[in-house]
Structures are given as structure tokens and as C-alpha cells.
Motif scaffolding. Structure first.
Motif, PDB file in Angstrom:
ATOM      1  N   TRP A 115       0.823  -1.216   0.022  1.00 49.47           N
ATOM      2  CA  TRP A 115      -0.034  -0.093   0.082  1.00 49.47           C
ATOM      3  C   TRP A 115       0.692   1.254  -0.090  1.00 49.47           C
ATOM      4  N   ARG A 116       2.190   1.154   0.223  1.00 46.21           N
ATOM      5  CA  ARG A 116       3.066   2.518   0.502  1.00 46.21           C
ATOM      6  C   ARG A 116       3.328   2.799  -0.970  1.00 46.21           C
ATOM      7  N   TYR A 117       3.969   4.153  -1.013  1.00 50.33           N
ATOM      8  CA  TYR A 117       4.436   4.857  -1.973  1.00 50.33           C
ATOM      9  C   TYR A 117       5.872   4.997  -1.588  1.00 50.33           C
ATOM     10  N   PRO A 118       6.724   4.206  -2.024  1.00 47.13           N
ATOM     11  CA  PRO A 118       8.100   4.041  -1.716  1.00 47.13           C
ATOM     12  C   PRO A 118       8.827   4.981  -2.567  1.00 47.13           C
ATOM     13  N   VAL A 119       9.987   5.487  -1.921  1.00 47.98           N
ATOM     14  CA  VAL A 119      10.769   6.482  -2.541  1.00 47.98           C
ATOM     15  C   VAL A 119      12.307   5.993  -2.338  1.00 47.98           C
ATOM     16  N   ALA A 120      13.132   6.342  -3.200  1.00 51.10           N
ATOM     17  CA  ALA A 120      14.511   5.882  -3.363  1.00 51.10           C
ATOM     18  C   ALA A 120      15.363   6.304  -2.105  1.00 51.10           C
ATOM     19  N   LEU A 121      15.616   5.322  -1.107  1.00 52.49           N
ATOM     20  CA  LEU A 121      16.346   5.499   0.147  1.00 52.49           C
ATOM     21  C   LEU A 121      17.795   5.564  -0.356  1.00 52.49           C
ATOM     22  N   THR A 122      18.010   5.363  -1.585  1.00 52.59           N
ATOM     23  CA  THR A 122      19.556   5.138  -2.053  1.00 52.59           C
ATOM     24  C   THR A 122      20.130   6.495  -2.708  1.00 52.59           C
ATOM     25  N   ASP A 123      18.946   7.513  -2.738  1.00 50.70           N
ATOM     26  CA  ASP A 123      19.361   8.791  -3.436  1.00 50.70           C
ATOM     27  C   ASP A 123      19.433   9.925  -2.118  1.00 50.70           C
ATOM     28  N   ASP A 124      20.750  10.365  -2.065  1.00 52.50           N
ATOM     29  CA  ASP A 124      20.845  11.277  -1.025  1.00 52.50           C
ATOM     30  C   ASP A 124      20.012  12.491  -1.057  1.00 52.50           C
ATOM     31  N   ARG A 125      19.653  12.939  -2.190  1.00 51.82           N
ATOM     32  CA  ARG A 125      19.059  14.221  -2.353  1.00 51.82           C
ATOM     33  C   ARG A 125      17.230  13.804  -1.701  1.00 51.82           C
ATOM     34  N   CYS A 126      17.218  12.529  -2.203  1.00 52.15           N
ATOM     35  CA  CYS A 126      15.737  12.127  -1.892  1.00 52.15           C
ATOM     36  C   CYS A 126      15.717  11.953  -0.325  1.00 52.15           C
ATOM     37  N   VAL A 127      16.682  11.239   0.171  1.00 53.79           N
ATOM     38  CA  VAL A 127      16.525  11.055   1.780  1.00 53.79           C
ATOM     39  C   VAL A 127      16.588  12.365   2.590  1.00 53.79           C
ATOM     40  N   THR A 128      17.324  13.128   1.920  1.00 53.47           N
ATOM     41  CA  THR A 128      17.419  14.669   2.769  1.00 53.47           C
ATOM     42  C   THR A 128      16.243  15.426   2.619  1.00 53.47           C
ATOM     43  N   ALA A 129      15.372  15.302   1.483  1.00 52.20           N
ATOM     44  CA  ALA A 129      14.258  15.946   1.285  1.00 52.20           C
ATOM     45  C   ALA A 129      13.086  15.338   2.210  1.00 52.20           C
ATOM     46  N   MET A 130      13.332  13.777   2.310  1.00 48.31           N
ATOM     47  CA  MET A 130      12.408  12.921   3.148  1.00 48.31           C
ATOM     48  C   MET A 130      12.518  13.209   4.563  1.00 48.31           C
ATOM     49  N   VAL A 131      13.797  13.443   5.020  1.00 43.67           N
ATOM     50  CA  VAL A 131      13.864  13.823   6.510  1.00 43.67           C
ATOM     51  C   VAL A 131      13.507  15.138   6.810  1.00 43.67           C
ATOM     52  N   GLU A 132      13.757  16.286   5.778  1.00 41.99           N
ATOM     53  CA  GLU A 132      13.283  17.460   6.150  1.00 41.99           C
ATOM     54  C   GLU A 132      11.564  17.433   6.251  1.00 41.99           C
ATOM     55  N   GLU A 133      11.216  16.802   5.331  1.00 47.90           N
ATOM     56  CA  GLU A 133       9.407  16.654   5.261  1.00 47.90           C
ATOM     57  C   GLU A 133       8.943  16.099   6.541  1.00 47.90           C
ATOM     58  N   TYR A 134       9.795  15.304   7.132  1.00 46.70           N
ATOM     59  CA  TYR A 134       9.381  14.538   8.477  1.00 46.70           C
ATOM     60  C   TYR A 134       9.436  15.748   9.333  1.00 46.70           C
ATOM     61  N   ALA A 135      10.554  16.371   9.361  1.00 45.21           N
ATOM     62  CA  ALA A 135      10.926  17.223  10.509  1.00 45.21           C
ATOM     63  C   ALA A 135       9.749  18.229  10.627  1.00 45.21           C
ATOM     64  N   ALA A 136       9.220  18.860   9.092  1.00 42.84           N
ATOM     65  CA  ALA A 136       8.561  19.887   9.046  1.00 42.84           C
ATOM     66  C   ALA A 136       7.206  19.333   9.858  1.00 42.84           C
ATOM     67  N   LEU A 137       6.905  18.121   9.458  1.00 38.52           N
ATOM     68  CA  LEU A 137       5.553  17.512  10.273  1.00 38.52           C
ATOM     69  C   LEU A 137       5.502  17.612  11.482  1.00 38.52           C
ATOM     70  N   LEU A 138       6.890  17.169  12.074  1.00 40.59           N
ATOM     71  CA  LEU A 138       6.769  17.274  13.667  1.00 40.59           C
ATOM     72  C   LEU A 138       7.083  18.578  14.348  1.00 40.59           C
TER      73      LEU A 138
END
Length: 971
Positions: free
Chosen positions: A522-545
């Protein structure tokens, strides 16, 4: 028929049937309404302008001769066919006694139907009721008919139940044969026009309700509508007769009957064979079939007398004790494998192994709880006997397991409904996953009210509901939950971020080896091997928190989607270009070649490739964990008490997960020691149909690895996941009833905290008992109206309204929410007495704790203050009955803000161990309460004295009059 639907005529789908089909249908239906094929070719249908009384197959045919209305996007196109139907009906007027009939689909615009009906009626046609004619629908042992006629059925040692309905569908007569019928039975039926009759077999003659009882039931229902049904229950205090010599299936059976009640914290006492039968302290006696043959005649008599005097009894299988309660067994037996529980018929119950049933009869049956799906033979019944009640289970209860989950999942619900017996111990500290996507038809306010009643105190809310044009209202969820004493954690599911993130960044979507976007779940997985993607993901999570007042974050199920690992290449990840580039640079081969049979690194010819790729995946997962944990540590430093939880699959007990999805618990345990997060262990779906006690084992294993259980949690998945054809030890597709309670109880024994997926997927009937099942570590003994309790955590006790006063270690307590009482951790004596907190007691004005997310160590209260000590790993949310005025923590003034809930006031307290004093209300409100109390007391006392005085005056007057009559010689 099982669902109250009674067909009367047949229509062949699309009017297309073979002659063989027509012959078969004619054996079951006397009447059809359709066009008939003249030959076995769909292009040669027959139209009749009149009724056919007997065709080639012996059936009566009501004609369909006007056609039907097709569905078009433009309703005007459909209306052209309406006009054709009206024209054809007008042509049919040229035939004497002609019919005009058509087919109309229910999904069409009803305006079209109105035009057809009005136009045809205007021509002089009258609509006919087929119930005015003679028709029948029958099987070997069932029949439905209209019109006066004679029929014959064949029954197999069953009663015949006959029901007649009037033209409105109301029952006007119902009869059940006095004896069972084995063989053919013939009946002649006389019906008036419009009446409908059905006859069918039944396996039980349910008790007829007399006139007096009907009146009493009506009064009872009226009273129940005014007074809550929650009043009508007692604490379950069962005892089981135990055959200490039983072995094998017989031992499992008796152990299961005890385990069912113990699964929700009900203490079951034991009377061994040979011990005196003293039933005085108990309101439920359980007698497994394996004990019955060893009972003496006087013991039989004692059990019967106990029930007759108002006691409750549960027994199973054909046995002599059941016969003493008016149950008689026939010589006919059945094999049962599919069961319908009438309380929850929507939940299919299928037994792994069929069980033998000896058919039985019983007079005065109140309830039939379970029936055989095939024959409707009763399996579990409720029966009155004197002033008491009996639940009789006609097969063995559970000969296969000792936890009671194999055959009958809902015995606790039967006991609750029929006996009115429930547990009193509750641990209202449930943690549940919450996905707003499954709750779009209920408001946040209603959800929170529901969670409070169910004992939920922490919600892990799905944090990915962010879409291109909509984001879920997390602010309202959190504020409403906080005001009512519920903490809210952000539940994250990397490698998913949100549907919006997925749509906005197609370049970061995870790929398979073919270069296609890949979604194996059911998930929409993104690339955990792309540094730019992971950086954006971490910041998206931080903004939510940072954007909301979360109490913590749950990093759940961080792994690579992969299904079955290398054997399932379609979904194997990572295969994003960034991953292929990293592997090419680090190991010198193309990652996509792993699944190319022509490649020299094809995994089936290069065994070492599997270990290389698996190690790469594990390392990438660990790297993403580090980046998330470092970022969330910043949030924790800024927000005192903010908890970080990592929910990870248990690769120790399921080592295949390391290769399948890249989960390595050794790596995660190393991170736990470094970052100190709470580790929540989740077992994979492959283990969800194994013994529920696995959570005790898992808890013990991880407690040893962590050096204690202070940071240990367990993750439970209660969801409809089993396939209908899957053979498991459990009878249902979802973990429900006893299995559900055993799971939650085992988790409560395995770790201090657990999170359950999900508040929307757990069956509603199971939520009633979940807080009791979660109180697995509470121990108690009851004697002389006093409970000796011991618990490593605080809990609540919920008593019936008949308990009007409770003392904790000799100090009176105040109740809250339907007569609940908060009990601190440790050892205590909880006494029940009368008039301790009655209507004239000042205790009702004392502020008291209604819930706390930490562990309550001690507390006391006075007219305006409540003083308590607690400990909590994260921020602590306490709810009290009165609005706080001042708060001190460890003798220091505490700055707080009070949040008003539905029936409480909530405030935050710091993490750790602290002593707190809350002063509720101001001097003015305190004065009003005191004045109100004493004025009410004075009014009540004055009223009581006035009544006493009036009674005394009346008595004096009566005495004086009698003396006067005696003196006058008139008496």
C-alpha cells in the motif's frame, strides 16, 4: 431464507438458458417471469401477450413482452426506449386478457420508471400481485408458497416450523411441530389472497413467551430505554471443576474453558475432583464434560440446586449433567465444520477439524448463540433453570489448544450478554495505530470520545495524509485528543513520505529491475539510496513534527519493499538508478543484472551475490535510520519528553527477513544503544497465525538483549488477513474474540507497552474487553468484600452501580466515568462498602484523577487538592475532574495550561518521576461547592425529619382516634 428473503418466482439471467437448466429450475420454482427460448439458441426467444399456465417443463410463465430500458450517459437516450415500451403496451391492448410487462434496472433514473408506470396505468392496465395466485418454491426440506395447496417435504430428525405472513409481510401465525419428524411430511395449506406461507426445518423449539412475561419484557425494555443497560452486570467470579486426571484432548478442553475467562483478567478458581463443592463465593460454575462422569449423585444435586437458586453454569458436550437441566439427546449425530454465531453472523467461523455433534432437544431455550451453518442445528444455547441460567455447548469446547481459541471465539460475549458477567480490572493504557483513511465517515470529536471509553491513551496517527490539494487536520486531532487525556504520536512509514511527495517527485520513485515504478504494498516508496531524496524526506518529516504538538514519533517498518526477496524480482528494491550506480561503484556490477539470466552476476548462478546485495541493503537501511534519528534527536532536545520509537521486524525469530526486506535486528539494536530510542518489535505476517503466547517469548528474548524492558515495546497486528481457504489453528479470518484477547494479554506480559494495529480494524465487540486483556500483570485475590491487588503499573477497577463505595487502603475513593476507580501501582487493599461516597458525601466534590499516561505511584485528595506521585518516560498527560487552579511539581510552582475535554480537564507534566499537587478551582467556586453540599444536606435532612414527624403525628392521631372509639364503646 436465512436472511429473511423469500423468493416466489424465477427469472433466468438475460433470459438465456438451456433446456436442461429449465428442467432443473422447474424442480424448484413453479413460476417464472421472463422470455423463454424456443430452441437452444439465444436468438430465438418467445414473447407471450398472455399468461402460460403450463409450458414444456411444467412451469407457469408470467410474460415479459415489452423489453427493457438500457443505461446511457444521456438520460434522453434511455427515454427513447421508454417510449417504445409504452407503445408496445398500447399494442398489447388488442389481445384479450393480455399482459404488459418489462424489466427495469434499479440503477436507472427513477423518473423513467414513473413515466412507464403512469402511462401504462392510464391505458387501463392494473398491476397484478403474484401472491394472489398459486405459486411455490421448494427444496427437499423447505417450501414457500401462495394460494391454497398441498405440499410434501422430507425432514431428517427435525422439527417443522410453519409461518404465515399477511399481505404486508407481518407474521400472523407461527407453529413448530411438537415432535421431531424423520421422513416425509405432508401439509395442506389454506391461504387468503396476498398471504404468504413458508415451512422449513428447525433443530430447536425456542421457548414460548407467555402473556405475563411479554408484559414484563415490555416494561423491561421501557426501563432499559430510560436507565442505561450498563447497570445490568456483575463482576464475573467463576470456579471450574477440574479433573486432575484428564489428559490430551480432555485436558485441553477444561484448560480452554478456564483460559477464556483468564484472557481478560478474570480469576478462575479451581475445585478438584473429590473436594467439597462450595459454590458460595461464585456466580459462575464451569463444568467441563471430562468432570461429569466422575461426579457423585449428591454433587449433581448440588450443581442443579446452585443454578436453581440463581447461579450460572457453563458445560459442554453430551453429558449427564446437561440432561439434569432438561436437555435430551437424540441418536442422530452430525459433523460440524462451519458455524454461525448469531451475535456476529458477519464473521465466518470455520473449524480446521470437524467436530461430532449429538443432536439435542431442550425446552425453555432463551437464546441460540451458535448454529451449524449447514443444518442450522443449535450448537450453543442459553437456557433458564429456576432462578439461574445455563450456557450449554453441544460439542467439545476446545480439544485442540489450551487457550480456548480453536472453535468458539465469542464465549465471553455470550457470558456477558446472557449472564451479565464481566471483568472489573482494566488497564486503560492502550496504544493504537490510527489511519484517518479508514475513518473518513466519523468526526475527530466522536473518535476521541470513543477512544476514551475504550481505554486508549496513546494514538499513533498516520503522518502521510498529505495530498496535492488536502492535508489531514492533525492540529484538531492532537488538540482534541490532548484535552481528553490521549497522547498523539506521528506514525511514519519510510520509505513512504506522502502521496503528494510521490506525485511531486517522480524522479525519486523506487524502481524495479525493469526500471518501472514499483509498489509491492500500500505504500508509495521513494528511493532510500538517493541522498537528495533522503535529505528531502528527512526535512519533510521534520516539518511535520515541528508543525504540530506531537508527543513523539514512531519510525515504523523502515525496510526495502521486496515481498519474497530474490525469488520475487518484480518487487525487489532498491533498483533506483542511484542504487545501481552505488553498487557499480562499490562492487563493480550492475544491480539489475542480478535478475538477468544472461548476466554473469545472475543470483541463481552466483550464490555470493545474494549475500553481497543483502549486506548492501542492510547498510543502506542503517544509514537512513541514522539520518532520521539524528534529526529527530534535535526535536527531542527542543521539546522535553518527546519520545522516539522505532518499530522494526523481528529478524531474530524470522531470519529470512534480512534477505527479504533488508531488516537486520542486530544493526537496529546497535542503533538503539547509540540513540536510546524505544524499540518496538513487530513479528511478520508469516507468524500471525501461530500461538498467541509468542509475545511472551519475544518479550523475554528482547528484554535480555536490551538489559531490561524499560525501552521495549511490542507491535500487534489485528486485521482481516487470512484467506478463506487457508488452514490455521484459528476459526476466523481476523484475530477476534478469545484469540484477540490472548494476543493482547500475552503482549502485556511480554513488555510494558504495546501498540495495536489498528483502532479501525479490531472488531467492535472485541474493544469491550481489550483494556481488561491488557491488564495481564495485575494480580488480585477477593475475600470478605475486599480485593488484595498487586500490580507493576497503575490500573482502574470498574464496578457495577450496586457498589456505592470503595476504599483504597482504608481511605475512601471517588468514582469517575461509570463507577471506575483509579488504583496506583504496588500492593493495596480495595474494599467495597456501602454509603462511603453516597449522595450526601462530600467526596463527590473532591478533584480526582480520571486518567494518566504515566505510571501512577500514589495519590490522595481533599476538598480542593489532589496529590500524587508518578513516573513517565515521556511527557505525561493527566486528566482531572475539576479545573486546575494551581499546580506544583516537586514543591515548585509549575507553569501549565489547562485543556478542557468532554468531561475532564487535562494538563501536561514533565517526564521522569515527580510529586505533584493540583489545587482545583478558586476560593469562590470552592465556597459554592461547600455551600451547595451543606444546603443540599440540610434540605435532605429537613425532608427526612419532616417525613418522620408526619409519620409520628399520623401514628399519634390514629392512636388517639382508637382510644376515643374504645372509650365511646364503638370499637
Amino acid at each position: 431464507m436465512k436472511n429473511g428473503l423469500y423468493p416466489l418466482i424465477w427469472e433466468t439471467p438475460h433470459y438465456a438458458g438451456s433446456f436442461q437448466m429449465y428442467r432443473v429450475i422447474a424442480q424448484y420454482f413453479s413460476t417464472v417471469m421472463e422470455q423463454r427460448l424456443a430452441i437452444e439458441n439465444i436468438d430465438y426467444g418467445q414473447f407471450f401477450p398472455y399468461l402460460i399456465y403450463r409450458d414444456l417443463f411444467g412451469q407457469k410463465i408470467y410474460p415479459e413482452n415489452l423489453g427493457y430500458v438500457p443505461l446511457f450517459p444521456d438520460v434522453s437516450e434511455s427515454r427513447k426506449y421508454v417510449l417504445d415500451i409504452i407503445h408496445a403496451a398500447r399494442v398489447n391492448l388488442n389481445v384479450r386478457d393480455g399482459y404488459a410487462s418489462c424489466f427495469f434496472h434499479p440503477f436507472l433514473d427513477p423518473v423513467l420508471l414513473e413515466e412507464i408506470v403512469d402511462s401504462i396505468q392510464a391505458m387501463g392496465y392494473e398491476y397484478a400481485d403474484v401472491r394472489e395466485d398459486t405459486n411455490w418454491v421448494k427444496t427437499r426440506d423447505r417450501i414457500m408458497l401462495t394460494g391454497s395447496q398441498t405440499y410434501q417435504l422430507t425432514l431428517a430428525d427435525q422439527y417443522l416450523a410453519e409461518t404465515t405472513f399477511d399481505e404486508h409481510g407481518e407474521v400472523i401465525r407461527k407453529e413448530i411441530s411438537n415432535t421431531r419428524i424423520n421422513g416425509a411430511v405432508e401439509r395442506s395449506v389454506e391461504l387468503e389472497g396476498g398471504q404468504f406461507y413458508k415451512a422449513e426445518p428447525t433443530e430447536v423449539r425456542e421457548r414460548k413467551v407467555g402473556l405475563v412475561e411479554q408484559v414484563m419484557n415490555t416494561v423491561g425494555r421501557t426501563v432499559s430505554a430510560i436507565v442505561s443497560s450498563e447497570e445490568q452486570w456483575q463482576e464475573a467470579r467463576p470456579v471450574i471443576l477440574w479433573n486432575q486426571y484428564a489428559r490430551g484432548a480432555a485436558f485441553n478442553d477444561q484448560a480452554s474453558l478456564a483460559s477464556v475467562y483468564a484472557s481478560v483478567g478474570i480469576q478462575v478458581d479451581t475445585l478438584f475432583l473429590g473436594e467439597p463443592l462450595d459454590f458460595g463465593p461464585y456466580n459462575l460454575v464451569i463444568v467441563p464434560f471430562t468432570c461429569v462422569d466422575s461426579l457423585r449423585l449428591d454433587e449433581y444435586a448440588a450443581i442443579v440446586q446452585y443454578v436453581k437458586g440463581g447461579g450460572n453454569l457453563v458445560t459442554d458436550m453430551k453429558n449427564f449433567l446437561a440432561e439434569d437441566f432438561g436437555i435430551t439427546f437424540s441418536t442422530t449425530s452430525l459433523r460440524i465444520s462451519r458455524v454461525i454465531d448469531r451475535m456476529f453472523p458477519e464473521e465466518p467461523i470455520t473449524w480446521r477439524v470437524s467436530e461430532p455433534l449429538t443432536k439435542f432437544e431442550a425446552n425453555d431455550v432463551d437464546e441460540v448463540f451458535c448454529i451449524d451453518d449447514a443444518t442450522e442445528a443449535p450448537l450453543v444455547i442459553g437456557k433458564k433453570w429456576g432462578s439461574g441460567k445455563l450456557i450449554f455447548i453441544a460439542t467439545r469446547f476446545d480439544p485442540y489448544a489450551q487457550l480456548g481459541y480453536s472453535l468458539y471465539p465469542y464465549l465471553l460475549e455470550h457470558s456477558r450478554k446472557y449472564f451479565g458477567l464481566v471483568p472489573v480490572i482494566r488497564r486503560e493504557a492502550l496504544e493504537m495505530y490510527f489511519d484517518p483513511g479508514f475513518r473518513h465517515n466519523i468526526s475527530i470529536e466522536q473518535l476521541v470520545q470513543q477512544w476514551v471509553r475504550q481505554g486508549i491513551r496513546r494514538i499513533h496517527a498516520a503522518g502521510w495524509h498529505k495530498y496535492p490539494t488536502y492535508t489531514y487536520d492533525y492540529k484538531r486531532l492532537i488538540s482534541t485528543a490532548h484535552a481528553n487525556g490521549i497522547l498523539v504520536y506521528a506514525w511514519l512509514e519510510p520509505p513512504q513520505v506522502s502521496p503528494k511527495f510521490w506525485q511531486d517527485h517522480p524522479e525519486w520513485r523506487e524502481k524495479n529491475y525493469k526500471g518501472e515504478d514499483v509498489r509491492s504494498s500500500w505504500r508509495y516508496p521513494v528511493a532510500l539510496t538517493d541522498d537528495r531524496c533522503v535529505t528531502a524526506m528527512v526535512e519533510e518529516y521534520a516539518a511535520l513534527l515541528d508543525g504540530y504538538d506531537w508527543d513523539g514519533v514512531n519510525i515504523a517498518e523502515l525496510y526495502f519493499e521486496g515481498a519474497k526477496g530474490f525469488s520475487d524480482p518484480q518487487y525487489f528494491a532498491p533498483m533506483h538508478p542511484s542504487a545501481r550506480e552505488q553498487v557499480r561503484w562499490q562492487y563493480g556490477f550492475d544491480l539489475a543484472g542480478v535478475f538477468d539470466p544472461r548476466s554473469p552476476v545472475y543470483w541463481k548462478i552466483r550464490p555470493d551475490i545474494r549475500s553481497i546485495v543483502t549486506a548492501y541493503r542492510v547498510a543502506r537501511i542503517e544509514d537512513v535510520y541514522r539520518r532520521l534519528l539524528r534529526r529527530f534527536a534535535d526535536v527531542s532536545r527542543r521539546r522535553e519528553g518527546f519520545e522516539v520509537i522505532v518499530t522494526a521486524m523481528d529478524s531474530y525469530n524470522s531470519p529470512e527477513l534480512r534477505e527479504y526486506i533488508g531488516v537486520d535486528m542486530t544493526s537496529i539494536m546497535g542503533l538503539q544503544r547509540e540513540f536510546g530510542f524505544a524499540l518496538q518489535v513487530e513479528d511478520p505476517q508469516s507468524r500471525w497465525s501461530t500461538d498467541p503466547m509468542r509475545y511472551v517469548t519475544i518479550g523475554a528474548q528482547y528484554k535480555e538483549r536490551l538489559g531490561g524492558d524499560s525501552t521495549l515495546m511490542l507491535d500487534l497486528n489485528i486485521v482481516n488477513f487470512r484467506k478463506a481457504d487457508e488452514v490455521t489453528p484459528f476459526p476466523t479470518l481476523i484475530q477476534t474474540g478469545t484469540e484477540c484477547f490472548q494476543l493482547v494479554r500475552a503482549a502485556s506480559l511480554g513488555a510494558p507497552r504495546s501498540t495495536i494495529y489498528a483502532e479501525s480494524s479490531v472488531n467492535p465487540q472485541d474493544m469491550i474487553f481489550l483494556a481488561s486483556a491488557f491488564a495481564g500483570q495485575v494480580r488480585y485475590q477477593f475475600a470478605d468484600n475486599t480485593y488484595a491487588v498487586e500490580s507493576p503499573y497503575s490500573f482502574t477497577m470498574k464496578f457495577p452501580r450496586t457498589v456505592s463505595g470503595v476504599m483504597l487502603d482504608g481511605v475512601p475513593l471517588s468514582p469517575f466515568r461509570d463507577n471506575q476507580y483509579m488504583i496506583p501501582t504496588g500492593r493495596h487493599e480495595v474494599g467495597m462498602s456501602q454509603n462511603v461516597t453516597g449522595s450526601l458525601s462530600p467526596h463527590q466534590f473532591f478533584p480526582h484523577i480520571m486518567s494518566i499516561t504515566g505510571n501512577l505511584l500514589s495519590y490522595s485528595y481533599a476538598m480542593r487538592t489532589v496529590t500524587f506521585e508518578y513516573e513517565s518516560d515521556g511527557r505525561c498527560l493527566v486528566s482531572v475532574s475539576s479545573e486546575p487552579h494551581t499546580v506544583t511539581v516537586d514543591d515548585t510552582a509549575h507553569t501549565f495550561y489547562s485543556m478542557r475535554g468532554d468531561d475532564c480537564y487535562s494538563l501536561f507534566l514533565p517526564a521522569g518521576r515527580h510529586k505533584v499537587e493540583i489545587v482545583a478551582g478558586d476560593s469562590f467556586s470552592y465556597g459554592i461547592n461547600v455551600t451547595s453540599f451543606w444546603s443540599t444536606t440540610a434540605i435532605v435532612l429537613f425532608g427526612a425529619l419532616a417525613v418522620i414527624a408526619l409519620v409520628g403525628m399520623y401514628a399519634v392521631v390514629r392512636v388517639q382516634r382508637r382510644v376515643l372509639r374504645i372509650s365511646e364503646g364503638t370499637d
